[in-house]
Design a protein around this motif. Structure first.
Motif, PDB file in Angstrom:
ATOM      1  N   PRO A  99      -2.813  -2.816  -8.041  1.00 22.30           N
ATOM      2  CA  PRO A  99      -2.995  -2.066  -6.795  1.00 22.30           C
ATOM      3  C   PRO A  99      -4.215  -2.463  -5.966  1.00 22.30           C
ATOM      4  O   PRO A  99      -4.171  -2.371  -4.738  1.00 22.30           O
ATOM      5  CB  PRO A  99      -3.122  -0.613  -7.276  1.00 22.30           C
ATOM      6  CG  PRO A  99      -2.422  -0.587  -8.586  1.00 22.30           C
ATOM      7  CD  PRO A  99      -2.673  -1.923  -9.209  1.00 22.30           C
ATOM      8  N   THR A 100      -5.303  -2.903  -6.602  1.00 21.77           N
ATOM      9  CA  THR A 100      -6.513  -3.235  -5.836  1.00 21.77           C
ATOM     10  C   THR A 100      -6.459  -4.623  -5.212  1.00 21.77           C
ATOM     11  O   THR A 100      -7.360  -4.999  -4.470  1.00 21.77           O
ATOM     12  CB  THR A 100      -7.775  -3.127  -6.721  1.00 21.77           C
ATOM     13  OG1 THR A 100      -7.658  -4.028  -7.829  1.00 21.77           O
ATOM     14  CG2 THR A 100      -7.961  -1.698  -7.225  1.00 21.77           C
ATOM     15  N   GLU A 126       4.225  -3.372  -7.591  1.00 20.82           N
ATOM     16  CA  GLU A 126       2.832  -2.963  -7.814  1.00 20.82           C
ATOM     17  C   GLU A 126       2.740  -2.346  -9.199  1.00 20.82           C
ATOM     18  O   GLU A 126       3.414  -1.348  -9.490  1.00 20.82           O
ATOM     19  CB  GLU A 126       2.395  -1.964  -6.741  1.00 20.82           C
ATOM     20  CG  GLU A 126       0.924  -1.561  -6.865  1.00 20.82           C
ATOM     21  CD  GLU A 126       0.470  -0.665  -5.720  1.00 20.82           C
ATOM     22  OE1 GLU A 126       0.144  -1.200  -4.653  1.00 20.82           O
ATOM     23  OE2 GLU A 126       0.481   0.568  -5.913  1.00 20.82           O
ATOM     24  N   THR A 128       0.019  -1.611 -12.838  1.00 24.05           N
ATOM     25  CA  THR A 128      -1.318  -1.615 -13.421  1.00 24.05           C
ATOM     26  C   THR A 128      -1.457  -2.821 -14.349  1.00 24.05           C
ATOM     27  O   THR A 128      -0.467  -3.452 -14.733  1.00 24.05           O
ATOM     28  CB  THR A 128      -1.580  -0.342 -14.234  1.00 24.05           C
ATOM     29  OG1 THR A 128      -0.679  -0.318 -15.364  1.00 24.05           O
ATOM     30  CG2 THR A 128      -1.352   0.903 -13.390  1.00 24.05           C
ATOM     31  N   HIS A 200      -7.799   1.903 -12.988  1.00 26.05           N
ATOM     32  CA  HIS A 200      -7.952   0.731 -12.113  1.00 26.05           C
ATOM     33  C   HIS A 200      -8.924  -0.247 -12.768  1.00 26.05           C
ATOM     34  O   HIS A 200     -10.043   0.122 -13.135  1.00 26.05           O
ATOM     35  CB  HIS A 200      -8.516   1.148 -10.745  1.00 26.05           C
ATOM     36  CG  HIS A 200      -7.559   1.957  -9.929  1.00 26.05           C
ATOM     37  ND1 HIS A 200      -6.593   1.379  -9.144  1.00 26.05           N
ATOM     38  CD2 HIS A 200      -7.426   3.294  -9.772  1.00 26.05           C
ATOM     39  CE1 HIS A 200      -5.898   2.345  -8.524  1.00 26.05           C
ATOM     40  NE2 HIS A 200      -6.393   3.501  -8.902  1.00 26.05           N
ATOM     41  N   SER A 227      -8.029   5.455  -4.279  1.00 22.61           N
ATOM     42  CA  SER A 227      -7.857   4.377  -3.303  1.00 22.61           C
ATOM     43  C   SER A 227      -9.172   4.013  -2.639  1.00 22.61           C
ATOM     44  O   SER A 227     -10.076   4.850  -2.500  1.00 22.61           O
ATOM     45  CB  SER A 227      -6.840   4.784  -2.232  1.00 22.61           C
ATOM     46  OG  SER A 227      -7.390   5.751  -1.367  1.00 22.61           O
TER      47      SER A 227
END
Length: 319
Positions: A99-100, A126, A128, A200, A227
């Protein structure tokens, strides 16, 4: 026993629902159920416990599913061998992105890749880091883009670029007045650092950066978010400072860029790589994707003197 039957078994094992598995397999639910029942009758065992909600694998079913993954994946490699021999670049190509990285990197290369390789059906998911490792190993993903190193013996990593961290600092923090940022400035402001939520890998990049400098960072972060967009808004409200990946800062407006502070060399950075199973044969597609990404990223990131931090959680095997 057929490959198709095994594919249906894997679909039900993944979705734990016959109707959803049939939908994802592009067949009717009665067809899928009938084929799985035929397989169970042939083997004289029950693969699924249908009395439970959601549907669960039986003990022998779990072993069958693990073997089915190997069989289905290996059968697909026959086509890969032929296509690679012919130099054909086409067909389904499933790629996972964490995601990042996805929001900033994907728009940079997607259009060019599709235009250059129109016969490739690029499927982006997307995921992890944990999901990516599992799905690359099981063959559910052909490749992935993630922060590395991952220290996985069965996964190959090709470094795409090194992405520096950039501090985003509000005017009410003393570090705002500095032209260049130093990692020591984090120690002086640990109680003011805003961080991504657990799960994350970029969070672990930052925690490991702090720990490498002898800072006990785990108990200091008071505000966490899912986010970067939320973190930026919180900084704009003067609620603390945060660290962002460099690519995330490129589209900021001029007013926001005034809050950016770049680190002194060597700049703390994350390593971003294209990863895939060492058993994968879609090397022609993987190489095409690598070329597409490196072709655009060179013009965006020109930093040379960097210090890589790990994306893995120190207290566990991985983040």
């Amino acid at each position: 026993m057929t490959i198709t039957q095994l594919q249906y078994v894997l679909a039900v094992a993944e979705h734990k629902n016959f109707t959803l598995a049939a939908e994802k397999s592009f067949v009717t639910q009665p067809t899928l159920s009938m084929q799985i029942q035929k397989l169970e009758e042939e083997l004289d065992v029950l693969i699924f416990d249908r009395s439970k909600k959601p549907i669960q694998l039986t003990d022998v079913g779990e072993q069958i599913v693990e073997q089915a993954k190997n069989i289905v994946n290996e059968s697909g490699r026959i086509k890969d061998i032929v296509e690679q021999q012919k130099g054909y670049i086409g067909g389904d190509f499933k790629v996972g992105i964490i995601p990042t990285i996805m929001p900033t990197l994907l728009p940079m290369f997607m259009n060019n890749f599709i235009k250059k390789y129109p016969k490739v059906n690029l499927i982006i998911e997307e995921r992890t880091t944990e999901e990516i490792i599992r799905m690359v190993k099981s063959g559910q993903l052909d490749a992935a883009i993630a922060a590395t190193p991952l220290n996985e013996d069965t996964i190959k990593e090709i470094v795409l670029y090194y992405e520096p961290f950039v501090a985003y600092v509000p005017e009410n923090i003393a570090a705002f007045n500095k032209k260049e940022f130093d990692v020591k400035d984090l120690e002086a402001n640990l109680n003011s650092v805003l961080l991504l939520q657990d799960g994350h890998c970029f969070r672990h990049n930052i925690l490991n950066l702090c720990k490498a400098k002898g800072m006990d960072a785990d108990s200091h972060f008071q505000i966490e978010s899912g986010s970067f967009e939320t973190l930026v808004k919180l900084v704009n409200e003067g609620l603390g400072m945060t660290l962002l990946p460099y690519l995330h800062t490129l589209d900021m407006n001029e007013k926001s860029k005034e809050k950016l502070r770049y680190f002194k060399d060597p700049k703390p950075s994350r390593e971003v790589s294209l990863i895939y199973s060492k058993k994968d044969l879609k090397l022609h597609m993987i190489e095409a994707l690598r070329n597409s990404i490196t072709g655009v990223i060179k013009g965006a990131i020109a930093f040379q003197d960097v210090a890589i931090t790990s994306p893995l959680e120190r207290t566990k095997k991985r983040g």
